[in-house]
Structures are given as C-alpha cells and as structure tokens.
Design an enzyme around this catalytic site. Sequence first.
Site, short mmCIF file in Angstrom:
data_model
loop_
_atom_site.label_atom_id
_atom_site.label_comp_id
_atom_site.label_asym_id
_atom_site.label_seq_id
_atom_site.Cartn_x
_atom_site.Cartn_y
_atom_site.Cartn_z
N ASN A 25 -7.68 -2.91 14.37
CA ASN A 25 -9.04 -3.27 13.96
C ASN A 25 -9.06 -4.46 13.00
OD1 ASN A 25 -8.10 -2.15 11.61
ND2 ASN A 25 -9.60 -0.48 11.51
N HIS A 32 -7.18 -4.81 10.24
CA HIS A 32 -6.89 -4.57 8.82
C HIS A 32 -5.56 -5.19 8.42
CE1 HIS A 32 -4.86 -0.49 9.91
NE2 HIS A 32 -3.90 -1.27 9.42
N ASP A 47 0.81 -1.21 0.00
CA ASP A 47 0.00 0.00 0.00
C ASP A 47 0.85 1.27 0.00
OD1 ASP A 47 0.96 -0.30 2.61
OD2 ASP A 47 -0.96 -0.99 3.38
N GLU A 101 -9.63 -2.03 5.47
CA GLU A 101 -10.32 -1.78 6.73
C GLU A 101 -11.55 -2.69 6.87
OE1 GLU A 101 -8.83 -0.02 8.81
OE2 GLU A 101 -8.18 1.94 8.11
#
Length: 234
Positions: free
Chosen positions: A128, A130, A62, A135
């Site tokens: 979380n 990811h 990313d 996400e």
Amino acid sequence: MNIIKVKDQQMGGKEAFNLVKADIENGAKVLGLATGSSPITLYNEMTSSDIDFSNMTSVNLDEYIGLEADNEQSYHYFMNEHLFSKKPFKNSYVPDGSNPDAEAATKAYDKIIEDNPIDLQILGIGRNGHIGFNEPGSPFDGKTRKVGLTESTIEANTRFFDDEKDVPRFAYSMGIGSIMKAKKIVLLAYGENKADAIAATVDGPVTEDYPASALQNHPDVTIIVDEAAASKLK
C-alpha cells in the site's frame, strides 16, 4: 530518483551493498536500517564482507508494540539474527516495543534520531506504499509515533506468525519527516506484488495517500527493483 533494475533479489543485495560500501568509504557513520524480506540479501552481503561496522551506528525504522526484544517475531530479534550477531555496530537502536508508554517511547527515539543523523537510509515498501510503518494518510512531516497497522499490512505479516490473531496491531515507527532527513535513501523492492507500489512511488502524484511518494521530494534516492517490481513503471 535513480532506478536500478536487477535480475533478482540476490543481485539487488549486491547493488545495495555497493552503495552502502561507497557511502562508508565516503565517511558515512550512521545507517538507517529496515526489516522484512527485501533487505535480507543486502544484510547477507554485509555480513560476508570484510567491512568493520564496530565504529558505526545503526538506527532502525520500527518495531511492533507489545513484543519484547527477545521475541522471535520482534524486529530486535530479526536484526540480531540477520546482521548484528555477525557484524556488530558500536550502537544499534530499535524502537522499544516493550514500552507501553507511547509518548515516552517515541520521544526517546526522536532524541536518538536527532543525536545520530542518518547518512544512508535503507527502505522496503509495503504493497500500500508504506515506508517504515507509515501507512496511507501518514503526515509527510511526521516524527516517531505509535501507528495502527492496516488490514493489508496485518495480512502481509501473517506469514511470519503461527496465527493471524498473533500479529501485532500497533507499532512504533520513525516518521516520514525523519526518513526524509537522511542524506541518502536506498529503497529495495522485489516481486510482482510490489509493482503497483513502485509505479505510484515513482510516477504517481505526491500524496499522503501513498506515503512512499514523498520520496519524489528527496534529493538523493536510489530504487533497486527486479523486473517484476519494475513492470508497471512508465
């Protein structure tokens, strides 16, 4: 899933390096790479090794949208600082965060992934759940796309910037579908703040609400964790 528990991040880097080295000796040519604090000790092991990566290809997960490659907060810059400047690869690919045309940027990166099937993918994990910047709610069959970062991710990344308002709100990320095509996956997680994420990844239901849970459906995943990150595993 193969779970390797280590004393600390230094040992985690050594364990991960042993897996990378073994895969290269078995013919791996393409490494999928991650940024963030978790893989730094692995990259330290790689740069201090005698392995020649000059005939290999790397494909990163990313990049923030809106940052040029030479921006000190970009993932291009991170990878160059921690790995590529010391151990260059034949080809090193990172999404082009400077390209505002999301359709063009993501299609170009999907072509790169298609042309360079990943032998071993390195992953970190967000609090979380990811992986990459996928996400909660991200589709399990997703390809490279523009993603909006959640408030928890923005908050977690604030430590790298002078001011919270400087943290990018969007990124280009390899999709979960592309990550899952890697032949092997090694996920690194350290610290108590990753314990819930690791427990959900390993023991929780497979759901898009927790992106890393998709890894339960992959045939060859190794998770390297310290005792704190493993503290909530069943």
